[in-house]
Design an enzyme around this catalytic site. Structure first.
Site, PDB file in Angstrom:
ATOM      1  N   ASP A  45     -27.695  21.400 -64.390  1.00 50.14           N
ATOM      2  CA  ASP A  45     -26.777  21.377 -65.537  1.00 50.14           C
ATOM      3  C   ASP A  45     -25.686  20.346 -65.228  1.00 50.14           C
ATOM      4  O   ASP A  45     -25.907  19.482 -64.391  1.00 50.14           O
ATOM      5  CB  ASP A  45     -26.230  22.787 -65.830  1.00 50.14           C
ATOM      6  CG  ASP A  45     -25.822  22.958 -67.286  1.00 50.14           C
ATOM      7  OD1 ASP A  45     -25.144  22.058 -67.813  1.00 50.14           O
ATOM      8  OD2 ASP A  45     -26.173  23.980 -67.906  1.00 50.14           O
ATOM      9  N   ASP A  46     -24.523  20.449 -65.872  1.00 49.68           N
ATOM     10  CA  ASP A  46     -23.505  19.419 -65.676  1.00 49.68           C
ATOM     11  C   ASP A  46     -23.150  19.242 -64.203  1.00 49.68           C
ATOM     12  O   ASP A  46     -23.017  20.216 -63.463  1.00 49.68           O
ATOM     13  CB  ASP A  46     -22.228  19.795 -66.440  1.00 49.68           C
ATOM     14  CG  ASP A  46     -22.440  19.781 -67.946  1.00 49.68           C
ATOM     15  OD1 ASP A  46     -23.080  18.850 -68.447  1.00 49.68           O
ATOM     16  OD2 ASP A  46     -21.954  20.717 -68.619  1.00 49.68           O
ATOM     17  N   ASP A  64     -24.336  24.541 -63.251  1.00 45.79           N
ATOM     18  CA  ASP A  64     -23.259  23.546 -63.254  1.00 45.79           C
ATOM     19  C   ASP A  64     -22.673  23.432 -61.848  1.00 45.79           C
ATOM     20  O   ASP A  64     -22.458  24.453 -61.191  1.00 45.79           O
ATOM     21  CB  ASP A  64     -22.103  23.963 -64.165  1.00 45.79           C
ATOM     22  CG  ASP A  64     -22.507  24.191 -65.611  1.00 45.79           C
ATOM     23  OD1 ASP A  64     -23.576  24.750 -65.857  1.00 45.79           O
ATOM     24  OD2 ASP A  64     -21.711  23.832 -66.493  1.00 45.79           O
ATOM     25  N   LYS A  77     -18.426  15.854 -75.315  1.00 49.18           N
ATOM     26  CA  LYS A  77     -18.818  16.612 -76.505  1.00 49.18           C
ATOM     27  C   LYS A  77     -17.647  17.448 -77.010  1.00 49.18           C
ATOM     28  O   LYS A  77     -16.962  18.117 -76.251  1.00 49.18           O
ATOM     29  CB  LYS A  77     -20.063  17.467 -76.248  1.00 49.18           C
ATOM     30  CG  LYS A  77     -20.046  18.267 -74.985  1.00 49.18           C
ATOM     31  CD  LYS A  77     -21.369  19.018 -74.779  1.00 49.18           C
ATOM     32  CE  LYS A  77     -21.348  19.791 -73.480  1.00 49.18           C
ATOM     33  NZ  LYS A  77     -22.480  20.666 -73.254  1.00 49.18           N
ATOM     34  N   ARG A  89     -21.021  11.728 -70.688  1.00 50.10           N
ATOM     35  CA  ARG A  89     -21.065  12.556 -71.908  1.00 50.10           C
ATOM     36  C   ARG A  89     -19.701  13.147 -72.268  1.00 50.10           C
ATOM     37  O   ARG A  89     -19.007  13.704 -71.430  1.00 50.10           O
ATOM     38  CB  ARG A  89     -22.066  13.690 -71.720  1.00 50.10           C
ATOM     39  CG  ARG A  89     -22.051  14.688 -72.873  1.00 50.10           C
ATOM     40  CD  ARG A  89     -23.314  15.475 -72.966  1.00 50.10           C
ATOM     41  NE  ARG A  89     -23.435  16.507 -71.969  1.00 50.10           N
ATOM     42  CZ  ARG A  89     -24.189  17.610 -72.113  1.00 50.10           C
ATOM     43  NH1 ARG A  89     -24.892  17.789 -73.218  1.00 50.10           N
ATOM     44  NH2 ARG A  89     -24.259  18.504 -71.165  1.00 50.10           N
ATOM     45  N   HIS A  97     -27.229  17.365 -65.940  1.00 49.88           N
ATOM     46  CA  HIS A  97     -26.958  16.953 -67.314  1.00 49.88           C
ATOM     47  C   HIS A  97     -25.889  15.869 -67.419  1.00 49.88           C
ATOM     48  O   HIS A  97     -25.415  15.582 -68.495  1.00 49.88           O
ATOM     49  CB  HIS A  97     -26.536  18.169 -68.155  1.00 49.88           C
ATOM     50  CG  HIS A  97     -27.640  19.153 -68.378  1.00 49.88           C
ATOM     51  ND1 HIS A  97     -27.450  20.330 -69.062  1.00 49.88           N
ATOM     52  CD2 HIS A  97     -28.944  19.133 -68.003  1.00 49.88           C
ATOM     53  CE1 HIS A  97     -28.603  21.000 -69.094  1.00 49.88           C
ATOM     54  NE2 HIS A  97     -29.521  20.302 -68.454  1.00 49.88           N
TER      55      HIS A  97
END
Ligand SMILES: *[C@@H]1O[C@H](CO)[C@@H](O)[C@H](O)[C@H]1NC(C)=O
Ligand SMILES: *[C@@H]1O[C@H](CO)[C@@H](O)[C@H](O)[C@H]1NC(C)=O
Ligand SMILES: *[C@@H]1O[C@H](CO)[C@@H](O)[C@H](O)[C@H]1NC(C)=O
Ligand SMILES: *[C@@H]1O[C@H](CO)[C@@H](O)[C@H](O)[C@H]1NC(C)=O
Length: 361
Positions: A204-205, A183, A259, A257, A226
């Protein structure tokens, strides 16, 4: 080294006389060999601290947590860390009214390949997080972070601060899919921070917010990861006030995104993503997911997503991906306009879109 120490003590005396006044005399100190005491003393006595090409011993944090107001830290040359399996962080920064920068051509080299085993935080080698900062009214600018073993920049309890022109380059981790959970920016409990003009290549993010208020993520470039994420949110956490504006997301699993966790509580509100360009997104161009952690794919409404604006988001998803996927419950007050995400041929049924929202899945 003897000369350096002598000089250091002299400067120390000179500054001590002024320590009662607010305006500390500018004293520049250079650390060119790792020595915990020198680094500690420099924070008490020097207004400019130049950290030049040091190698930090294994299992040790480069500790910049006692910075005085007004201090400027400048990284110079190539800094590296000796290998060991531990959680890190490799650098820790704490201060109010401080400026952290890097000189031209400096590198903070995490030498991630020594740890990368494709497992990230899920097992294998224990990997040190890179940089953890808690700053107020401060600027972190112009850092070049290379090959983070795992998460790169963790910001927690930062207030009224700007993080800008940061490069995080973990491209080497794409090889054999060895880099994982790298990340770029993990945000927790900050208020009023701006992250802008950053360039990220990771796995990743690009950014993930778990908790916090008034986050501005502006004009950043994200590649290989991501996407730009809020979440996963649960456990009573609140994410309030996020503006993501003018960002590009390319060659990434997701674009935009949010979540939220299945069966948990919390809230996500006052969120705007606008002027975003997506390119070659693999899985989901835009995804809002309220079932995170559930195996059944059933969203729950304990972490409602409200006051969500998506405006002027365009770009492409791979043929095998999904352009837009929404699976939420208890959401309200969404305003979507000028969304043009195309290319994905996989269709998934959306659920929980607030009435009146102009979105088609
Ligand atoms: C937010 O932080 C910036 C500094 O980055 C500051 O100029 C601004 O006044 C802060 N905003 C509020 C509402 O405190
Ligand atoms: C939409 O976003 C793109 C990319 O940021 C920008 O170049 C363009 O000016 C935006 N369009 C409008 C109408 O704001
Ligand atoms: C929906 O959200 C509200 C808060 O906005 C909360 O009070 C309520 O319990 C939530 N409903 C469900 C079914 O989770
Ligand atoms: C949507 O994007 C596609 C390709 O990315 C483009 O061909 C099309 O003209 C765009 N539509 C609108 C309404 O802007």
């Amino acid at each position: 080294m003897g000369h350096f120490l002598g000089l250091f003590v002299l400067l120390l005396t000179a500054v001590a006389c002024h320590s009662a006044s607010q305006n500390v005399t500018a004293v520049s100190c250079t650390i060119s060999k790792y020595n915990a005491d020198h680094i500690k003393n420099a924070q008490n006595e020097c207004s400019d601290i130049i950290i030049d090409g040091i190698i930090v011993p294994y299992g040790v944090t480069l500790d910049l947590t006692s910075l005085k107001s007004g201090t400027k830290v400048i990284f110079q040359g190539t800094l590296a860390w000796e290998y060991s399996e531990w959680g890190g962080p490799l650098i820790k920064i704490k201060g109010t009214n401080v400026e952290i920068t890097g000189a031209d051509n400096h590198v903070l080299d995490g030498r991630g390949a020594l740890w990368w085993d494709g497992l990230g935080g899920n097992g294998g080698k224990v990997k040190p997080k890179f940089l953890r900062a808690t700053v107020t009214n401060s600027v972190i600018r112009n850092l070049h972070i290379k090959n983070a073993p795992i998460n790169a920049v963790l910001l927690s309890r930062c207030v009224d601060s700007v993080i800008e022109y940061i490069t995080i380059d973990d491209k080497d981790g794409d090889k054999d899919k060895a880099g994982h959970n790298t990340d770029a920016f993990n945000l927790n409990s900050n208020n009023n921070i701006t992250i802008q003009h950053c360039t990220v290549y990771n796995q990743d993010d690009c950014m993930a917010i778990n908790f916090g208020q008034n986050t501005y993520f502006l004009n950043n470039y994200c590649s290989g990861g991501h996407g730009i994420s809020i979440g996963s949110v649960g456990g009573g956490s609140e994410v309030k006030g996020v503006l993501v504006d003018g960002c590009q997301i390319v060659d990434s699993d997701n674009g935009v995104r949010i979540k939220t966790k299945y069966g948990q509580t919390g809230s996500v509100s006052d969120i705007t993503y606008q002027n975003i360009v997506l390119k070659n997104i693999h899985n989901y161009g835009i995804i809002m997911q309220g079932d995170y952690g559930s195996k059944e794919g059933v969203p729950t409404g304990g972490v409602p997503i409200s006051h969500l604006t998506l405006k002027n988001i365009s770009g492409t998803v791979d043929k095998t991906g999904v352009n837009i996927y929404i699976l939420v419950a208890n959401a309200s007050d969404w305003h979507w306009s000028d969304i043009n995400v195309t290319g994905g041929e996989k269709k998934m049924e959306c659920q929980g879109i607030p009435a009146g929202t102009r979105v088609s899945c």
